[in-house]
Design an enzyme around this catalytic site. Structure first.
Site: not given
Ligand code: PBG
Length: 327
Positions: A199, A252
């Site tokens: 991520k 991601k």
């Molecule tokens: C937070 C989380 C995020 C997303 C999913 N879980 C945002 C972040 O890490 O700040 C983002 C999903 C998206 O942008 O569609 N744990």
């Protein structure tokens, strides 16, 4: 006589739509789709997210209807994200393991109405923290191990409410192993873990943070989410998460990271999940609204590229729209 004596003419296999279908290498199906949904407190509420047209935050009563409709369209799984009210937020994210919390009530209610749908829950502190960070904050630092302890409690609480899989999206070190052990000890050996392994600290999450009002109140997430410039590190993260017990691994965002999806696919045999994130969704919606692109074709092309890159499953806000298109 042809003008040239070409031995190879790849166009032969593109001549008719039947031939093209026969040699098509990648198929996108409704089974590949996981639908992320936003739930909020209240009744009879359906609020459009400004930066995500056609995407809504629902109160539980309306969310159930939406989920039922999606299941009838063939969608097999949802990923659940809560909008937590400010009065329930604290630095330790204690609301995240409240047995009567919004997520726990939502899981139970959906399981009662649509028992066959797979419920995947988000495991991270940001929706529950006044700081909007994914972990406990002390002196501007995000604590690792103390956060992992909360994530384990959150996971067990979600499993107890009926979650089929938990999906830690926090990027703390060692959390998959600790969560696996906590789930097993509590009797949830059957509950799976989808690890957000690779991520990235991405600007593509902006609209999602609008949806949950969860943008970090200070700094950024670069001390836990990965540097966008790295790829070998993604494999290290995947390797660790699998060793700790991940059932699936995730990359991601997806679209700007197709190379990472491919590398992870080549590295492991367990299912690979791609997250077609909010910013990717917003860009397509905005350009389509302007009439600059053909939305349906772009959506199918984009999601197909993620499968072609090697993902088995895709979390996408387009899931319902695609399920309708594929019908
Ligand atoms: C937070 C989380 C995020 C997303 C999913 N879980 C945002 C972040 O890490 O700040 C983002 C999903 C998206 O942008 O569609 N744990």
């Amino acid at each position: 006589m042809p003008l040239y004596n070409l031995t190879n003419r790849p166009r032969r296999l593109r001549r008719t739509s039947a031939l093209r279908a026969m040699v098509q290498e990648t198929q996108l199906t409704v089974n590949d789709l996981i639908y992320p949904v936003f739930v909020m407190e209240g009744e009879n509420l359906k609020q459009e997210i400004v930066s995500m047209p056609d995407c809504y935050r629902y109160s539980l009563d309306l969310l159930i209807k939406e989920v039922k409709e999606c299941y009838e369209l063939g969608i097999k799984a949802i990923a659940l994200f809560p909008l937590v009210t400010d009065d329930k937020k604290d630095n330790e994210g204690t609301e995240s393991y409240n047995p009567d919390g919004l997520v726990q009530r939502t899981i139970k209610a959906i399981k009662a109405e649509v028992p066959e749908i797979t419920i995947i829950t988000d495991v991270a502190l940001d929706p529950y923290s006044p700081f909007g960070h994914d972990g406990i904050v002390v002196d501007g630092q995000i604590l690792n191990d103390e956060t992992v302890a909360v994530l384990a409690k959150m996971s067990v609480s979600q499993a107890r409410a009926g979650a089929d899989m938990v999906a830690p999206s926090d990027m703390m070190d060692g959390r998959i192993g600790v969560i696996r052990e906590a789930l097993d000890e509590a009797g949830f050996t059957h509950v799976g873990i989808i690890a957000y392994s690779a991520k990235y600290a991405s600007a593509y999450y902006g609209p999602f943070r609008d949806a949950l009002e969860s943008a970090p109140k200070f700094g950024d997430k670069k001390t836990y989410q990965m540097d966008i410039a790295n790829s070998r590190e993604a494999i290290t993260e995947v390797e660790l998460d699998i060793a700790e017990g991940a059932d699936m691994v995730m990359v991601k965002p997806a679209l700007a990271y197709l190379d990472i999806i491919r590398q992870v696919r080549d590295y492991t045999n367990i299912p690979v999940v791609a997250y077609n994130v909010s910013g990717e969704y917003a860009m397509i919606k905005a350009a389509a609204e302007k009439g600059w692109i053909d939305e349906k074709k772009i959506v199918l092309e984009t999601l197909t590229s993620m499968k072609r890159a090697g993902s088995d499953l895709i979390l996408t806000y387009f899931a319902k729209q695609v399920a309708l298109m594929l019908k």
